[in-house]
Design an enzyme around this catalytic site. Sequence first.
Site, PDB file in Angstrom:
ATOM      1  N   HIS A  31       0.974  -1.205  -0.109  1.00 45.14           N
ATOM      2  CA  HIS A  31       0.069  -0.090  -0.044  1.00 45.14           C
ATOM      3  C   HIS A  31       0.868   1.443  -0.021  1.00 45.14           C
ATOM      4  CE1 HIS A  31       0.974   0.863   4.246  1.00 45.14           C
ATOM      5  NE2 HIS A  31       0.975  -0.652   4.370  1.00 45.14           N
ATOM      6  N   GLU A 104      -1.653  -7.201   7.441  1.00 51.91           N
ATOM      7  CA  GLU A 104      -0.519  -7.072   8.133  1.00 51.91           C
ATOM      8  C   GLU A 104      -0.365  -7.975   9.322  1.00 51.91           C
ATOM      9  OE1 GLU A 104       2.506  -7.081   8.165  1.00 51.91           O
ATOM     10  OE2 GLU A 104       2.833  -5.009   7.690  1.00 51.91           O
TER      11      GLU A 104
END
Length: 230
Positions: A31, A104
């Site tokens: 990202h 994550e």
Amino acid sequence: MYASSIRARLALAEGSSQAAPMTTELILLRHGETEWNSLGRFQGHLDSPLSSEGLRQADLLAARLSSVSFQALYSSDLGRAVETARRIANRTGHALRQDGRLRERALGVLEGLTREEASQRHPEVFAEYSAGGPDFVVPRGESTSQRLRHALECLEELGARHAGERVVVVTHGGVLSLLFRHCLGIPFGTPRAFSVLNACWNQFDYHEGKFRLVTWGDVNHLRVSSRDDT
């Protein structure tokens, strides 16, 4: 008789070729930069919005992908990955599918802290985390082996579902780092000697149940001046 034998062998070879497993090309993206990235704060499952630079990075990824043929777009369900992927989808027209297994690593009590703050508030936890043991579970978080297992399960499913196709996946630095180590056989406790930059472009091929690293850390799309990007 001889010609018939040749034709039979050619037909058999053609049938074997058609039955051979096909390779799935996985373009895995990190990202764009978040506000917490710029401050050096652990994010984990907590979230932080993309910074102005992160928004620019996401738009440049989208611009690069606008000229690439791919069949599906997936993303972690955390906001920073979703926002990056949404900007890609707006440019390419693909439907966005989210999957929590691409998240994550959950960092529990360390989330929201800088490394200095973590070492002061949770010195033992931070020391264990920094040692990089694959089975150390951060309190209220998870271990690297747990996160890798989730990510591999998801990516293997995508590899099988999209056999012979190209798929774009927006995920996180920790996931990419784990996959890199997994593919190259680098022990988890080994200090990291490679970068995982925001909005980096990485390609892994999935074939016959295995991943192969093709491209790592490509950020050529980010080397665009503000003037060129207007």
